[in-house]
Scaffold this motif. Structure first.
Motif, PDB file in Angstrom:
ATOM      1  N   PRO A 163       3.751   1.220   5.545  1.00 28.57           N
ATOM      2  CA  PRO A 163       3.773   0.059   6.446  1.00 28.57           C
ATOM      3  C   PRO A 163       2.497  -0.752   6.416  1.00 28.57           C
ATOM      4  N   ARG A 164       1.371  -0.093   6.193  1.00 28.87           N
ATOM      5  CA  ARG A 164       0.096  -0.822   6.154  1.00 28.87           C
ATOM      6  C   ARG A 164       0.006  -1.695   4.913  1.00 28.87           C
ATOM      7  N   VAL A 165       0.441  -1.161   3.774  1.00 25.78           N
ATOM      8  CA  VAL A 165       0.394  -1.937   2.534  1.00 25.78           C
ATOM      9  C   VAL A 165       1.423  -3.066   2.574  1.00 25.78           C
ATOM     10  N   THR A 166       2.596  -2.792   3.132  1.00 26.02           N
ATOM     11  CA  THR A 166       3.632  -3.823   3.249  1.00 26.02           C
ATOM     12  C   THR A 166       3.139  -4.997   4.088  1.00 26.02           C
ATOM     13  N   GLU A 167       2.505  -4.694   5.216  1.00 25.55           N
ATOM     14  CA  GLU A 167       1.979  -5.757   6.086  1.00 25.55           C
ATOM     15  C   GLU A 167       0.868  -6.529   5.395  1.00 25.55           C
ATOM     16  N   LEU A 168      -0.008  -5.807   4.703  1.00 27.65           N
ATOM     17  CA  LEU A 168      -1.113  -6.450   4.001  1.00 27.65           C
ATOM     18  C   LEU A 168      -0.601  -7.376   2.917  1.00 27.65           C
ATOM     19  N   PHE A 200     -14.923   4.297   7.210  1.00 27.33           N
ATOM     20  CA  PHE A 200     -13.479   4.390   6.981  1.00 27.33           C
ATOM     21  C   PHE A 200     -13.043   5.838   7.203  1.00 27.33           C
ATOM     22  N   PRO A 201     -12.545   6.156   8.391  1.00 26.76           N
ATOM     23  CA  PRO A 201     -12.226   7.548   8.735  1.00 26.76           C
ATOM     24  C   PRO A 201     -11.216   8.217   7.807  1.00 26.76           C
ATOM     25  N   THR A 202     -10.293   7.444   7.229  1.00 24.50           N
ATOM     26  CA  THR A 202      -9.295   8.049   6.351  1.00 24.50           C
ATOM     27  C   THR A 202      -9.278   7.342   4.998  1.00 24.50           C
ATOM     28  N   ARG A 203      -8.697   8.004   4.041  1.00 24.19           N
ATOM     29  CA  ARG A 203      -8.532   7.432   2.705  1.00 24.19           C
ATOM     30  C   ARG A 203      -7.697   6.157   2.757  1.00 24.19           C
ATOM     31  N   GLU A 204      -6.634   6.172   3.556  1.00 24.58           N
ATOM     32  CA  GLU A 204      -5.773   4.994   3.681  1.00 24.58           C
ATOM     33  C   GLU A 204      -6.554   3.810   4.260  1.00 24.58           C
ATOM     34  N   ALA A 256      -8.304  -1.447   3.285  1.00 19.25           N
ATOM     35  CA  ALA A 256      -9.386  -2.391   3.602  1.00 19.25           C
ATOM     36  C   ALA A 256      -9.991  -2.967   2.330  1.00 19.25           C
ATOM     37  N   ALA A 257     -10.101  -2.160   1.289  1.00 22.40           N
ATOM     38  CA  ALA A 257     -10.687  -2.626   0.034  1.00 22.40           C
ATOM     39  C   ALA A 257      -9.843  -3.716  -0.604  1.00 22.40           C
TER      40      ALA A 257
END
Length: 222
Positions: free
Chosen positions: A144-149, A77-81, A86-87
């Motif tokens: 945007p990543r959390v919203t999509e998830l 996981f290259p970044t914290r986000e 993913a978790a």
């Protein structure tokens, strides 16, 4: 050329290589070792997020809890986000699997289903997801990543709920009734963050089961 800077300040050129014992074992296939490391990191990330919140959950903290090097964590996981979205996604998928496994032959009644759905919002996944939502409200890169998830997880949870409740969404109002149940379950999960609300939750679950039988029809397993 300089490395790409990650969110914790390291770069591609300075990251450690995986050094945990499992990565060096000649007896375990590399692909299996990689998969096991990834799952340990995901489980540790969710646990850290649930216990310490976004501010206290760094890649280093998660790596230490998972028993791997920080370099190994950043390899996956290259970044914290990347790690925390993913978790939450990983455990959300596990949650769906666990929910289905509760009723391999079908539920006995709708109250069983309602209780299981409510339980989805009172465990560590919901607590971790809540911390991620709060972080996303202030982090432009994360939002945007959390919203999509969350939209994807919400659709899947709704689909499973419809199936388990034997709900016919072609009937007027049924879709809204199922969504209302999930919204109610989320609210109970929020209440449970501060105090153990088990007694009141049981009474609400029982009442919702009655309301669902009235709205969806009583022929649950006919």
């Amino acid at each position: 050329m300089g490395g790409v800077t990650a969110t914790d300040g390291t770069t591609d050129s300075t990251r450690e290589t995986p050094t945990e014992p499992a990565a060096r074992s000649p007896h375990v296939p590399k692909q299996d070792r990689s998969r096991a490391t990834r799952q340990r990191l995901l489980a540790a990330a969710v646990a850290c997020l649930a216990e310490h919140g976004w501010a206290g959950s760094t890649v280093s903290v998660v790596a230490e809890r998972a028993g791997v090097s920080r370099g190994a964590a950043q390899h996956h996981f290259p970044t914290r986000e990347d790690l925390f979205t993913a978790a939450v996604e990983y455990v959300a998928e596990e949650r769906s699997t666990a929910l289905r496994a509760l009723f391999p032959q079908g539920a006995a009644d709708r109250r069983e289903v309602v209780s299981a759905l409510v339980d989805l919002y009172t465990g560590p996944l919901f607590r971790a997801a809540l911390h991620l939502w709060v972080a996303a409200s202030n982090e432009e890169q994360l939002r945007p990543r959390v919203t999509e998830l969350e939209a994807r997880v919400g659709r899947e949870t709704h689909r499973i709920a419809v199936e388990l409740l034997a709900a016919d969404e072609s009937r007027p109002g049924v879709r809204e009734t199922v969504q209302g149940l999930l919204d109610m379950a989320r609210g109970l999960g929020l209440a449970n963050l501060l105090t153990d609300d088990g007694g009141r939750r049981e009474r609400v679950v029982t009442q919702w089961a009655v309301l669902l039988d009235e709205a969806l029809g009583t022929g649950f397993r006919e």
